[in-house]
Design a protein around this motif. Structure first.
Motif, PDB file in Angstrom:
ATOM      1  N   PHE A 277       7.387  16.172 -12.529  1.00  0.00           N
ATOM      2  CA  PHE A 277       6.230  16.108 -11.421  1.00  0.00           C
ATOM      3  C   PHE A 277       6.799  14.988 -10.614  1.00  0.00           C
ATOM      4  O   PHE A 277       7.220  13.877 -10.885  1.00  0.00           O
ATOM      5  N   ARG A 278       6.452  15.335  -9.267  1.00  0.00           N
ATOM      6  CA  ARG A 278       6.736  14.404  -8.030  1.00  0.00           C
ATOM      7  C   ARG A 278       5.596  14.561  -7.269  1.00  0.00           C
ATOM      8  O   ARG A 278       4.850  15.337  -7.086  1.00  0.00           O
ATOM      9  N   GLU A 279       5.722  13.410  -6.258  1.00  0.00           N
ATOM     10  CA  GLU A 279       4.584  13.259  -5.404  1.00  0.00           C
ATOM     11  C   GLU A 279       5.392  13.563  -3.915  1.00  0.00           C
ATOM     12  O   GLU A 279       6.341  13.251  -3.840  1.00  0.00           O
ATOM     13  N   TRP A 280       4.580  13.534  -2.923  1.00  0.00           N
ATOM     14  CA  TRP A 280       4.893  13.843  -1.396  1.00  0.00           C
ATOM     15  C   TRP A 280       4.397  12.302  -0.877  1.00  0.00           C
ATOM     16  O   TRP A 280       3.241  11.897  -1.102  1.00  0.00           O
ATOM     17  N   LEU A 281       5.481  11.495  -0.422  1.00  0.00           N
ATOM     18  CA  LEU A 281       5.029  10.113   0.091  1.00  0.00           C
ATOM     19  C   LEU A 281       4.532  10.240   1.678  1.00  0.00           C
ATOM     20  O   LEU A 281       5.175  11.042   2.436  1.00  0.00           O
ATOM     21  N   HIS A 282       3.287   9.806   2.024  1.00  0.00           N
ATOM     22  CA  HIS A 282       2.866   9.807   3.152  1.00  0.00           C
ATOM     23  C   HIS A 282       2.882   8.484   4.004  1.00  0.00           C
ATOM     24  O   HIS A 282       2.597   8.342   5.012  1.00  0.00           O
ATOM     25  N   TRP A 283       2.838   7.502   3.212  1.00  0.00           N
ATOM     26  CA  TRP A 283       2.855   6.141   3.961  1.00  0.00           C
ATOM     27  C   TRP A 283       3.368   4.758   2.963  1.00  0.00           C
ATOM     28  O   TRP A 283       2.866   4.907   1.772  1.00  0.00           O
TER      29      TRP A 283
ATOM     30  N   LEU B  23       0.891  -1.034   0.035  1.00  0.00           N
ATOM     31  CA  LEU B  23      -0.161  -0.029   0.097  1.00  0.00           C
ATOM     32  C   LEU B  23       0.748   1.236   0.080  1.00  0.00           C
ATOM     33  O   LEU B  23       1.868   1.381   0.642  1.00  0.00           O
ATOM     34  N   ILE B  24       0.590   2.221  -0.813  1.00  0.00           N
ATOM     35  CA  ILE B  24       1.229   3.322  -0.976  1.00  0.00           C
ATOM     36  C   ILE B  24       0.392   4.471  -0.856  1.00  0.00           C
ATOM     37  O   ILE B  24      -0.737   4.635  -1.672  1.00  0.00           O
ATOM     38  N   MET B  25       0.771   5.540  -0.174  1.00  0.00           N
ATOM     39  CA  MET B  25      -0.231   6.631  -0.024  1.00  0.00           C
ATOM     40  C   MET B  25       0.675   8.069  -0.375  1.00  0.00           C
ATOM     41  O   MET B  25       1.740   8.286   0.096  1.00  0.00           O
ATOM     42  N   VAL B  26       0.337   8.847  -1.294  1.00  0.00           N
ATOM     43  CA  VAL B  26       0.923   9.943  -1.857  1.00  0.00           C
ATOM     44  C   VAL B  26       0.017  11.134  -1.762  1.00  0.00           C
ATOM     45  O   VAL B  26      -0.990  10.993  -1.990  1.00  0.00           O
ATOM     46  N   ASP B  27       0.563  12.263  -1.999  1.00  0.00           N
ATOM     47  CA  ASP B  27       0.061  13.695  -2.445  1.00  0.00           C
ATOM     48  C   ASP B  27       0.626  14.021  -3.494  1.00  0.00           C
ATOM     49  O   ASP B  27       1.822  14.683  -3.587  1.00  0.00           O
ATOM     50  N   PRO B  28      -0.217  13.934  -4.619  1.00  0.00           N
ATOM     51  CA  PRO B  28       0.282  14.551  -5.928  1.00  0.00           C
ATOM     52  C   PRO B  28       0.338  15.926  -6.221  1.00  0.00           C
ATOM     53  O   PRO B  28       0.813  16.390  -7.230  1.00  0.00           O
ATOM     54  N   ASP B  29      -0.257  16.498  -5.376  1.00  0.00           N
ATOM     55  CA  ASP B  29      -0.430  17.952  -5.222  1.00  0.00           C
ATOM     56  C   ASP B  29       0.378  18.761  -4.533  1.00  0.00           C
ATOM     57  O   ASP B  29       0.414  19.950  -4.599  1.00  0.00           O
TER      58      ASP B  29
ATOM     59  N   GLU C 295       5.316  -1.754   8.032  1.00  0.00           N
ATOM     60  CA  GLU C 295       5.422  -0.232   7.738  1.00  0.00           C
ATOM     61  C   GLU C 295       7.038   0.166   7.117  1.00  0.00           C
ATOM     62  O   GLU C 295       7.845   0.140   8.212  1.00  0.00           O
ATOM     63  N   VAL C 296       6.999   0.505   6.022  1.00  0.00           N
ATOM     64  CA  VAL C 296       8.253   0.860   5.658  1.00  0.00           C
ATOM     65  C   VAL C 296       8.600   2.396   5.583  1.00  0.00           C
ATOM     66  O   VAL C 296       9.646   2.757   5.961  1.00  0.00           O
ATOM     67  N   ALA C 297       7.503   3.068   5.311  1.00  0.00           N
ATOM     68  CA  ALA C 297       7.390   4.543   5.531  1.00  0.00           C
ATOM     69  C   ALA C 297       6.484   4.871   6.653  1.00  0.00           C
ATOM     70  O   ALA C 297       5.001   4.792   6.277  1.00  0.00           O
ATOM     71  N   GLU C 298       6.657   5.469   7.877  1.00  0.00           N
ATOM     72  CA  GLU C 298       5.559   5.886   8.643  1.00  0.00           C
ATOM     73  C   GLU C 298       4.490   6.652   8.155  1.00  0.00           C
ATOM     74  O   GLU C 298       4.946   7.492   7.438  1.00  0.00           O
ATOM     75  N   TYR C 299       3.449   6.476   8.701  1.00  0.00           N
ATOM     76  CA  TYR C 299       2.233   7.227   8.216  1.00  0.00           C
ATOM     77  C   TYR C 299       2.484   9.036   8.752  1.00  0.00           C
ATOM     78  O   TYR C 299       2.695   9.129   9.556  1.00  0.00           O
TER      79      TYR C 299
END
Length: 180
Positions: free
Chosen positions: A86-92, A71-77, A108-112
């Protein structure tokens, strides 16, 4: 949550998640994302304070299945419009999530990090990928959260196209609204 067809990518196309973050794919897995009593549906608005704590993410299916997911969570804005690429900010990032289970059972590889949009409306995208084997995905966090690319991460870890995705919108809260 609206009874949207979970197998439809139409909301992801309309919300420009497909294109900005993900390539066109066929959803083959259903999953739910809940922030407390708030269920995520594509395009729903969630306040940053409601999403401050990591959500409950459940992958539907049989717990007896050998399938594992990332599971990957990003903010593309998040990037500046002046960025040349174009880059995204990684959230989780959570890997090795068993089918029929929730993200808390994975690694959990990248903390929320909850949403904190500085201005305007930001999309927060959850992309789910099926792994071929346990420990397929690197178990160290990416070097930079602000220079992340979901497609590049998936390719580097042999994940292929996503099997499901959801997104919500969020915008900066005024100090008086944060107390609600």
């Amino acid at each position: 949550m609206a009874n949207a067809n979970p197998r439809s990518v139409d909301p992801l196309v309309v919300g420009k998640v497909i294109g900005d973050v993900l390539d066109m794919f066929v959803p083959v897995v259903e999953f739910t994302v809940d922030y407390g009593s708030k269920k995520i549906a594509n395009g729903v608005e969630i306040t940053p304070s409601s999403a401050a704590q990591k959500p409950s993410v459940h992958i539907n299916g049989s717990p007896a299945s050998p399938n594992l997911y990332t599971l990957i969570m990003v903010d593309p804005d998040a990037p500046s419009p002046s960025e040349p690429t174009f880059r995204e900010w990684l959230h989780w990032v959570v890997t090795d999530i068993p089918e029929g289970s929730d993200a808390s059972k994975g690694r959990e590889v990248a903390e929320y990090i909850g949403p904190s949009p500085p201005t305007g409306i930001h999309r927060y995208v959850f992309a789910l990928f099926r792994q071929r084997e346990a420990m397929q995905v690197a178990q160290k966090p990416p070097e930079s959260r602000g220079n992340f690319r979901t497609r590049q991460f998936a390719a580097a870890n042999g994940l292929g196209l996503p099997v499901a995705a959801l997104y919500f919108n969020s915008q900066k809260q005024s100090a008086t609204n944060k107390k609600r």
